[in-house]
Design an enzyme around this catalytic site. Structure first.
Site, PDB file in Angstrom:
ATOM      1  N   GLN A 156       0.828  -1.195   0.000  1.00 47.07           N
ATOM      2  CA  GLN A 156       0.000   0.000   0.000  1.00 47.07           C
ATOM      3  C   GLN A 156       0.865   1.249   0.000  1.00 47.07           C
ATOM      4  OE1 GLN A 156      -3.245  -0.883   2.566  1.00 47.07           O
ATOM      5  NE2 GLN A 156      -3.926   1.213   2.623  1.00 47.07           N
TER       6      GLN A 156
ATOM      7  N   SER B  94       4.172  -6.507   2.789  1.00 46.33           N
ATOM      8  CA  SER B  94       2.839  -6.449   3.391  1.00 46.33           C
ATOM      9  C   SER B  94       1.783  -6.962   2.409  1.00 46.33           C
ATOM     10  CB  SER B  94       2.553  -5.017   3.870  1.00 46.33           C
ATOM     11  OG  SER B  94       1.360  -4.972   4.616  1.00 46.33           O
ATOM     12  N   LEU B  95       0.885  -6.093   1.945  1.00 48.66           N
ATOM     13  CA  LEU B  95      -0.099  -6.470   0.927  1.00 48.66           C
ATOM     14  C   LEU B  95       0.559  -7.175  -0.257  1.00 48.66           C
ATOM     15  CD1 LEU B  95      -2.753  -6.139  -0.819  1.00 48.66           C
ATOM     16  CD2 LEU B  95      -1.810  -3.918  -1.456  1.00 48.66           C
TER      17      LEU B  95
ATOM     18  N   ARG C 281      -9.508  -7.938   3.621  1.00 48.97           N
ATOM     19  CA  ARG C 281      -8.389  -7.589   4.501  1.00 48.97           C
ATOM     20  C   ARG C 281      -8.363  -6.076   4.725  1.00 48.97           C
ATOM     21  NH1 ARG C 281      -2.813  -6.161   3.519  1.00 48.97           N
ATOM     22  NH2 ARG C 281      -1.330  -7.116   4.971  1.00 48.97           N
TER      23      ARG C 281
ATOM     24  N   HIS D 254       0.134  -3.535  11.149  1.00 52.55           N
ATOM     25  CA  HIS D 254       1.180  -4.438  11.651  1.00 52.55           C
ATOM     26  C   HIS D 254       1.495  -4.269  13.138  1.00 52.55           C
ATOM     27  CE1 HIS D 254       1.702  -6.056   7.678  1.00 52.55           C
ATOM     28  NE2 HIS D 254       1.811  -4.840   7.198  1.00 52.55           N
TER      29      HIS D 254
ATOM     30  N   GLN E 192       0.658 -12.082   9.779  1.00 54.29           N
ATOM     31  CA  GLN E 192       1.290 -10.908   9.160  1.00 54.29           C
ATOM     32  C   GLN E 192       0.575  -9.604   9.505  1.00 54.29           C
ATOM     33  OE1 GLN E 192       0.424  -8.986   5.806  1.00 54.29           O
ATOM     34  NE2 GLN E 192       2.102  -9.702   4.515  1.00 54.29           N
TER      35      GLN E 192
END
Length: 315
Positions: A16, A97-98, A122, A208, A257
């Site tokens: 992102q 991440s994503l 998500r 996170h 995660q």
């Protein structure tokens, strides 16, 4: 898939923040795979995803539940264009991440239409986990990782005043996140500790951190209904920076995660230790290319968002 298999090629997929109105316009004109991939995403999500990319507005594009499927779609579209034009199959993939979901689609662990719906859920769950304004994130430059961790540990005080280091992006570049007041306090303390920069990030949730655990529960439920196969190439996990080849383990790590730090510096190091010396950033922007160069100046790094760059990297 390209038939050529190279032992030294790693593919990286952005997270992102890489989105921009009008991104991939040149690639869309040059490669039919871009249009067909965005059409698949539109069919899965029930709205015109490409129109949102072309027309915006930027505020819509930046809503987490829209951003996540859009970046995933853009990344997978470019990967398909790479493969269709004779690009070599990577020996390892990773995503920030994503971006880990994009990496799993490229590794044939997750089906694309499953992935695009999954990351929308998500995004929604991450947005709902913490009310807007309660959480914050900030980028810290020029302070050793362990000092950032120590300051966050000192400032954190129970469930209502939490801040932690959440993205270890490259040596000397760490992102912190948590409750807004705790992040503010950490910024002040880290400036005193000699940070070159300590700046709030324009995001709406403390990604996170343990505050994201409710989103992890939503994702776990969604994943229970989706097949995650063993990948055809190893995927480096954000959670432990280790090579993953087991779909069952990958599924568990995707849940972890959401509320765990992204160990990106270690992920890059894992790929270097595997002998990777060519890195392709597959998606919008060039953020990950810059981070790789901060970990190792000895490797070649290319971003393939532009058609000429994609063709040049294949050659």
């Amino acid at each position: 898939m390209g038939e050529q298999q190279l032992g030294n090629l790693a593919f990286l997929f952005p997270g992102q923040g890489a989105q921009a109105v009008g991104m991939l316009a040149d690639a869309h004109a040059a490669f039919p795979e871009i249009g067909t991939t965005f059409q698949e995403a539109s069919d899965a999500l029930g709205y015109d995803v490409w129109d949102l990319v072309v027309s915006g507005p930027a505020e819509q594009l930046s809503l987490t539940e829209k951003t996540q499927p859009i970046i995933l779609t853009a990344s997978v579209a470019l990967y398909r264009a790479w493969c269709a034009n004779g690009g070599a199959r990577p020996s390892v993939v990773a995503g920030h991440s994503l971006g880990e979901f994009s990496a799993l689609v490229a590794a044939e662990s997750l089906a694309f239409d499953d992935a695009v719906k999954l990351v929308r859920q998500r995004g929604q769950a991450m947005q709902l986990a913490v009310p807007v304004g309660v959480g914050a994130m900030a980028a810290i430059l020029g302070v050793p990782d362990e000092d950032v961790v120590a300051v966050c540990t000192r400032i954190s005080d129970g469930a209502a005043h939490h801040v932690s280091a959440v993205n270890f992006n490259s040596p000397g570049q760490v992102v912190i996140a948590g409750h807004a007041a705790a992040v503010e306090e950490a910024i002040a303390a880290l400036k005193e500790a000699g940070a070159k920069r300590a700046m709030p990030l324009p995001v709406s949730a403390p990604f996170h951190t343990p505050l994201m655990r409710p989103a992890g529960e939503v994702l776990e439920q969604a994943l229970s209904e989706i097949a995650v196969d063993d990948p055809i190439v190893p995927v480096v996990s954000n959670v432990n920076a280790e090579l993953q080849t087991d779909g069952t383990v990958i599924k568990r790590l995707l849940v972890e995660q959401i509320a765990s730090p992204v160990l990106w510096t270690q992920c890059v190091q894992t790929m270097l230790d595997q002998g990777c010396d060519r890195f392709i950033e597959c998606g919008p922007g060039k953020v990950l290319s810059g981070l790789v160069k901060r970990v190792s100046k000895a490797v070649s790094v290319a971003s393939i968002e532009a058609p000429d760059a994609l063709k040049g990297a294949i050659e």
